[in-house]
Design an enzyme around this catalytic site. Structure first.
Site, PDB file in Angstrom:
ATOM      1  N   GLY A   7       0.834  -1.195   0.000  1.00  0.00           N
ATOM      2  CA  GLY A   7       0.000   0.000   0.000  1.00  0.00           C
ATOM      3  C   GLY A   7       0.864   1.238   0.000  1.00  0.00           C
ATOM      4  N   GLY A   9      -0.346   4.341   0.082  1.00  0.00           N
ATOM      5  CA  GLY A   9      -1.174   5.471   0.502  1.00  0.00           C
ATOM      6  C   GLY A   9      -0.343   6.379   1.405  1.00  0.00           C
ATOM      7  N   ALA A  10      -1.008   7.286   2.114  1.00  0.00           N
ATOM      8  CA  ALA A  10      -0.278   8.279   2.902  1.00  0.00           C
ATOM      9  C   ALA A  10       0.585   7.626   3.994  1.00  0.00           C
ATOM     10  CB  ALA A  10      -1.259   9.273   3.501  1.00  0.00           C
ATOM     11  N   GLY A  12       1.538   4.339   4.407  1.00  0.00           N
ATOM     12  CA  GLY A  12       2.530   3.421   3.836  1.00  0.00           C
ATOM     13  C   GLY A  12       3.702   4.197   3.246  1.00  0.00           C
ATOM     14  N   ASN A  94      -7.061   1.842  10.413  1.00  0.00           N
ATOM     15  CA  ASN A  94      -8.111   2.211  11.367  1.00  0.00           C
ATOM     16  C   ASN A  94      -9.076   1.046  11.535  1.00  0.00           C
ATOM     17  OD1 ASN A  94      -7.595   4.843  12.180  1.00  0.00           O
ATOM     18  ND2 ASN A  94      -8.662   5.763  10.439  1.00  0.00           N
ATOM     19  N   LYS A 176      -8.293   3.511  20.347  1.00  0.00           N
ATOM     20  CA  LYS A 176      -8.260   4.221  19.068  1.00  0.00           C
ATOM     21  C   LYS A 176      -9.620   4.094  18.374  1.00  0.00           C
ATOM     22  CE  LYS A 176      -6.305   6.503  15.655  1.00  0.00           C
ATOM     23  NZ  LYS A 176      -6.158   5.960  14.357  1.00  0.00           N
ATOM     24  N   ASN A 184     -14.808  10.317  13.400  1.00  0.00           N
ATOM     25  CA  ASN A 184     -14.862  10.073  11.955  1.00  0.00           C
ATOM     26  C   ASN A 184     -16.257  10.216  11.352  1.00  0.00           C
ATOM     27  OD1 ASN A 184     -12.266   9.428  12.802  1.00  0.00           O
ATOM     28  ND2 ASN A 184     -11.958   7.941  11.193  1.00  0.00           N
ATOM     29  N   ASN A 194     -11.964  18.338  12.022  1.00  0.00           N
ATOM     30  CA  ASN A 194     -12.112  17.753  13.369  1.00  0.00           C
ATOM     31  C   ASN A 194     -12.423  18.839  14.405  1.00  0.00           C
ATOM     32  OD1 ASN A 194     -11.377  15.464  12.031  1.00  0.00           O
ATOM     33  ND2 ASN A 194      -9.437  15.153  13.108  1.00  0.00           N
ATOM     34  N   GLU A 258     -14.220   3.252   6.075  1.00  0.00           N
ATOM     35  CA  GLU A 258     -13.890   2.149   6.989  1.00  0.00           C
ATOM     36  C   GLU A 258     -14.988   1.965   8.050  1.00  0.00           C
ATOM     37  OE1 GLU A 258      -9.108   1.960   7.182  1.00  0.00           O
ATOM     38  OE2 GLU A 258      -9.911   3.893   7.800  1.00  0.00           O
TER      39      GLU A 258
HETATM   40  O1  KPL Z   1      -7.576   8.634  13.147  1.00  0.00           O
HETATM   41  C1  KPL Z   1      -8.125   9.645  12.772  1.00  0.00           C
HETATM   42  C2  KPL Z   1      -8.694   9.617  11.402  1.00  0.00           C
HETATM   43  O2  KPL Z   1      -8.917  10.650  10.799  1.00  0.00           O
HETATM   44  O3  KPL Z   1      -8.923   8.491  10.911  1.00  0.00           O
HETATM   45  C3  KPL Z   1      -8.313  10.813  13.702  1.00  0.00           C
HETATM   46  C4  KPL Z   1      -7.673  10.485  15.036  1.00  0.00           C
HETATM   47  C5  KPL Z   1      -9.764  11.083  13.884  1.00  0.00           C
HETATM   48  C6  KPL Z   1      -7.596  12.046  13.227  1.00  0.00           C
HETATM   49  O4  KPL Z   1      -8.192  12.642  12.142  1.00  0.00           O
END
Ligand code: KPL
Length: 296
Positions: A7, A9-10, A12, A94, A176, A184, A194, A258
């Site tokens: 991956g 992405g950002a 990786g 995530n 987390k 999210n 956020n 996700e």
């Molecule tokens: O993990 C995050 C995400 O955007 O997936 C947070 C902690 C909410 C930071 O933006």
């Protein structure tokens, strides 16, 4: 160390650049078939990584799987036959529940999970910005015979610290997940950064979400106090106030989110424990609706 990153992405790409800078042999593995990928981190000189070459995969001591939760199975299963038995797999994404279908197929490998608060943004396929310095927690999901897991954690710490080892990674993953369940979906639904979740009405809603979430985590046998969780969510909102959450970005760009592995996982565990989580169910339905609207 020979490291292959699945991956680009950002996150990786961020690890690829820092691990290369620390002197490791880093290669990439992507959905595409390009034999090399060039990445520039901030204003550092560009690095060209070998990509999609099975020889690199078969020599890897560490494979870092940095794809979205919903891509974990399709990205990981096809590479298993190429990796050597002593290779450690490190997942980072995530949410929870994405690895369940993969773990039984990795029974002879050390499997680790890392959760990180680094912020990174890919401006285009080659340009990467490290938007926020964070912290990474790493722990074992499965240990098999050979034990090099702590040294992998130390190696990552040298490359992009701080990285701390956690013997109870489930607790860290739930913490987390709890934060992601609050920030999210709300940022995606409200189409905001956020930091814009800090008004009194939204905070009261988040407090009620924290009650539902903490009851599920508690039922899972882990520690979670509603007040402490609410406090932590407010700290993350403040610390990442200028960021758009990953789910906001996914909805905004018309990509799959996700949600199944964040709020969806929480709902699944709540159902297994006969707990009601109506506010989380409401957010889940709203995100599913937005994903469906994006499909048209
Ligand atoms: O993990 C995050 C995400 O955007 O997936 C947070 C902690 C909410 C930071 O933006």
């Amino acid at each position: 160390m020979n490291i292959c990153i699945l991956g680009a992405g950002a996150i990786g790409s961020l690890w690829a650049c820092y691990l290369h800078k620390a002197g490791h042999n880093v290669s990439l593995w992507t959905k595409g078939d390009e034999p090399s990928i060039t990445l520039s981190l901030d204003d550092l000189p560009a690095i060209t990584f070998p990509a999609n070459q099975t020889t690199h995969l078969s020599h890897a001591d560490l494979v870092l799987i940095a794809v979205k939760a919903w891509q974990v199975e399709t990205a990981t299963l096809p590479i298993i036959s190429f990796i050597k038995p002593s290779c450690t797999l490190l997942f980072t994404h995530n949410g929870m529940g994405a690895i369940q279908g993969v773990l039984p197929k990795l029974s002879k490998h050390n499997v680790l999970f890392a959760t990180t608060t680094h912020g990174a943004l890919k401006q285009n396929p080659h340009q990467l910005t490290h938007t926020g310095y964070g912290h990474t927690t790493i722990g074992a999901l499965q240990q098999y015979g050979h034990d090099g897991s702590r040294s992998i954690s130390d190696m990552l710490h040298q490359a992009l610290g701080p990285v701390t080892w956690d013997d109870n990674i489930q607790q860290a993953l739930w913490s987390k997940l709890a934060i992601n369940c609050c920030i999210n979906p709300l940022t995606a639904i409200k189409n905001c950064r956020n930091g814009e979740l800090g008004d009194p009405a939204t905070l009261a809603f988040i407090d009620a979400l924290c009650l539902e979430i903490s009851s599920v985590i508690h039922a899972e046998g882990l520690i979670c106090k509603r007040e402490a969780l609410f406090e932590q969510v407010q700290q993350v909102i403040q610390a990442t106030k200028d960021n758009y959450s990953s789910m906001h970005q996914d909805i905004y760009h018309g990509r799959a989110t996700e949600i199944d592995y964040i709020t969806g996982y929480l709902i699944q565990r709540a159902q297994a424990r006969n707990l009601n989580v109506p506010l989380n169910e409401k957010l889940f339905k709203q995100i599913k609706q937005q994903e469906a609207n994006n499909d048209h």
